[in-house]
Write an enzyme that holds these catalytic residues in place. Structure first.
Site, short mmCIF file in Angstrom:
data_model
loop_
_atom_site.label_atom_id
_atom_site.label_comp_id
_atom_site.label_asym_id
_atom_site.label_seq_id
_atom_site.Cartn_x
_atom_site.Cartn_y
_atom_site.Cartn_z
N SER A 1 -5.93 24.60 14.65
CA SER A 1 -6.08 24.14 13.28
C SER A 1 -6.96 25.12 12.51
O SER A 1 -6.61 26.29 12.40
CB SER A 1 -6.64 22.71 13.24
OG SER A 1 -6.52 22.16 11.95
N ASP B 1 16.64 13.43 27.89
CA ASP B 1 15.41 12.96 28.51
C ASP B 1 14.37 12.48 27.51
O ASP B 1 13.21 12.30 27.86
CB ASP B 1 14.81 14.07 29.37
CG ASP B 1 14.52 15.34 28.58
OD1 ASP B 1 14.85 15.37 27.38
OD2 ASP B 1 13.98 16.30 29.16
N ASP C 1 19.38 15.39 21.57
CA ASP C 1 18.59 15.39 22.80
C ASP C 1 19.23 16.22 23.92
O ASP C 1 18.55 16.94 24.64
CB ASP C 1 18.38 13.94 23.27
CG ASP C 1 17.36 13.83 24.40
OD1 ASP C 1 16.87 14.87 24.86
OD2 ASP C 1 17.05 12.70 24.82
N LEU D 1 19.77 18.32 29.01
CA LEU D 1 19.34 17.07 29.66
C LEU D 1 18.91 16.07 28.60
O LEU D 1 18.11 16.40 27.72
CB LEU D 1 18.17 17.35 30.61
CG LEU D 1 17.67 16.17 31.44
CD1 LEU D 1 18.72 15.76 32.47
CD2 LEU D 1 16.35 16.52 32.12
N ASP E 1 4.02 18.14 14.50
CA ASP E 1 2.86 18.27 13.63
C ASP E 1 3.28 18.00 12.18
O ASP E 1 4.10 18.72 11.61
CB ASP E 1 2.29 19.68 13.75
CG ASP E 1 0.95 19.86 13.06
OD1 ASP E 1 0.60 19.04 12.20
OD2 ASP E 1 0.27 20.85 13.37
N ASP F 1 19.53 20.65 25.08
CA ASP F 1 18.81 21.49 26.04
C ASP F 1 19.27 21.23 27.48
O ASP F 1 18.61 21.60 28.44
CB ASP F 1 17.30 21.27 25.93
CG ASP F 1 16.91 19.80 26.02
OD1 ASP F 1 17.71 18.99 26.54
OD2 ASP F 1 15.80 19.45 25.57
N HIS G 1 -0.58 17.36 15.80
CA HIS G 1 -1.45 18.44 15.36
C HIS G 1 -2.46 18.79 16.45
O HIS G 1 -3.41 18.05 16.69
CB HIS G 1 -2.17 18.04 14.07
CG HIS G 1 -2.95 19.16 13.46
ND1 HIS G 1 -2.40 20.37 13.14
CD2 HIS G 1 -4.27 19.27 13.14
CE1 HIS G 1 -3.31 21.16 12.63
NE2 HIS G 1 -4.46 20.52 12.63
#
Length: 340
Positions: free
Chosen positions: A19, A104, A97, A102, A233, A100, A272
Site C-alpha cells: 500500500s 475450484d 472459474d 479447474l 483489491d 484455469d 488490499h
C-alpha cells in the site's frame, strides 16, 4: 550500528512494503536506486488521488440506482441486495472459474474472464434470480472505472474476482466501497474536474510514482524488483499495477528484458495487501527476492497457501502467466499446477 556490531557493513539491503509501503518501495527504486539490492512492492498506492476518484465514481454510480431514505438521500448499500451480489458472483464464477483448468472457486485467469452482467437482466419486472436493467448497467459501469467526457480512462477498471462481494475489511466492488471520510451521497460526479484536481495535487507530484518508469539505474546495478497485488483489491485496482509494470517493460528494453530483474504476481481472491474470503494470501515474497539477488534464482512461481483453506496451495505465476491445472494430480496441491 550494523558495521559496529558485526565488525563489517551489511552485505545486502532489502525493502518490502504494501500500500503506502508499496509506494515507498517504488520511491526507493526510482529516486534512491543505490540504497537497496532487492525490493518488494505490494499493491503500490501509486495514484492515491486517482484511486479515491475511482471509489467516489463507484459510490456515485450505485447511488443513482439506490433506494432513498426518509430525507431523500441514497442508501448506497441497498443498491444491490445480498442475493443480487450472490447472483452476480455465482454467474461470473460459473462463466470463468474453469478457464484455469479447474473449477475450484478461484479465478487464476481473471484478465481473461469475459463476463457481461447485462446477461442477467430480468425479462420482465425485477424479481429474485435476475437483475434490473439499471442494476446491471451500474455494475458494468462501476467495474469499467471512471472515464472523462472524451472517453479517456482516468483510472483503470476492476477485475471480476471471487472477492468482489466481500464485506470484510475494505468492501468489495459489488458493495460500493468509498474512500475514507463521510459517506458519498451525491448522485452526479464531474470526472473531468476531479481528474484535473488529482493531476495537479502537489502531494501527488511529490510522492506518486506511476509516471516514473525508467529504472535503469536500479536494474543496471543488479537490483531485483517484485510486485504483488490482490485481484480483489477494491481500493487500488490490480490493473493499475499491471499497467505500470507493462510501461516499465516498454521503457526498459521490452518485457523479456525486464523479466530478468522484475516480476509481477497477481493474487486471486486477495483484497488490499492481505485477506479475502478463501484467498491464498500467505506467501513469502521477501525470500523470493533474496534468492534472486544472492543466488540468481528468478522466481518462476511463488507458492501461496491460506489459513482459511488448510491443505490447499497454488503457485502464483509472474504476469502475464497464470496458474493452470495440469489435468492430473491432487487439485489441492500447487505441484499439480503449472504457469501458462
Amino acid at each position: 550500528i550494523v558495521a559496529h556490531y558485526y565488525g563489517k557493513p551489511a552485505d545486502h539491503a532489502y525493502f518490502t512494503g504494501c500500500s503506502t509501503g508499496g509506494r515507498e518501495a517504488m520511491l526507493m527504486a526510482q529516486r534512491y536506486p543505490t540504497y537497496f539490492d532487492g525490493i518488494v512492492s505490494g499493491a503500490p498506492a501509486m495514484r492515491t488521488g486517482h484511486s479515491n476518484l475511482a471509489l467516489r465514481f463507484m459510490a456515485t454510480t450505485y447511488n443513482q440506482i439506490a433506494p432513498r431514505d426518509e430525507s431523500g438521500k441514497p442508501v448506497t448499500a441497498q443498491a444491490l441486495s445480498d442475493r443480487d451480489r450472490k447472483l452476480v458472483l455465482d454467474s461470473f464464477m460459473n462463466t470463468c472459474d474453469a478457464d484455469d483448468g479447474l473449477k475450484d472457486g478461484m479465478l487464476f485467469n481473471p484478465i481473461g474472464c469475459r463476463f457481461n452482467p447485462e446477461a442477467l437482466v430480468c425479462k420482465g419486472a425485477k424479481e429474485e434470480g435476475c437483475l434490473s436493467a439499471q442494476q446491471a448497467a451500474a455494475i458494468r459501469k462501476a467495474f469499467a472505472g471512471p472515464k472523462d467526457s472524451k472517453g479517456n480512462q482516468v483510472y483503470p477498471g476492476f477485475l471480476y474476482d471471487s472477492g468482489v462481494a466481500t464485506a470484510q475489511g475494505i468492501p468489495g466492488v459489488l458493495r460500493s466501497p468509498s474512500p475514507p471520510g463521510p459517506p458519498i451521497q451525491s448522485l452526479e460526479m464531474d470526472v473531468d474536474a476531479e481528474a484535473r484536481t488529482a493531476d495537479s495535487d502537489p502531494q501527488a507530484i511529490l510522492t506518486d510514482t506511476a509516471s516514473w518508469t525508467n529504472l535503469n539505474t536500479f536494474s543496471g546495478r543488479g537490483g531485483k524488483l517484485i510486485f504483488f497485488h490482490g485481484v480483489s483489491d477494491a481500493w487500488f485496482s490490480a490493473l493499475d499495477t499491471v499497467g505500470y509494470y507493462e510501461k516499465v517493460g516498454r521503457d526498459n528494453g521490452g518485457p523479456e528484458k525486464v523479466r530478468e530483474w522484475s516480476r509481477l504476481f497477481l493474487v486471486p481472491g486477495m483484497g488490499h495487501c492481505s485477506g479475502g474470503e478463501g484467498a491464498l494470501d500467505t506467501f513469502d515474497m521477501l525470500s523470493a527476492v533474496v534468492e534472486w539477488v544472492e543466488k540468481g534464482t528468478a522466481p518462476d512461481s511463488i507458492k501461496a497457501t491460506s489459513r482459511a483453506l488448510p491443505g490447499r496451495s497454488r503457485p502464483l505465476c509472474p504476469h502475464p502467466q497464470h496458474a493452470h491445472y495440469k489435468g492430473h494430480g491432487d487439485p489441492q496441491d500447487a505441484a499439480s499446477f503449472e504457469c501458462r
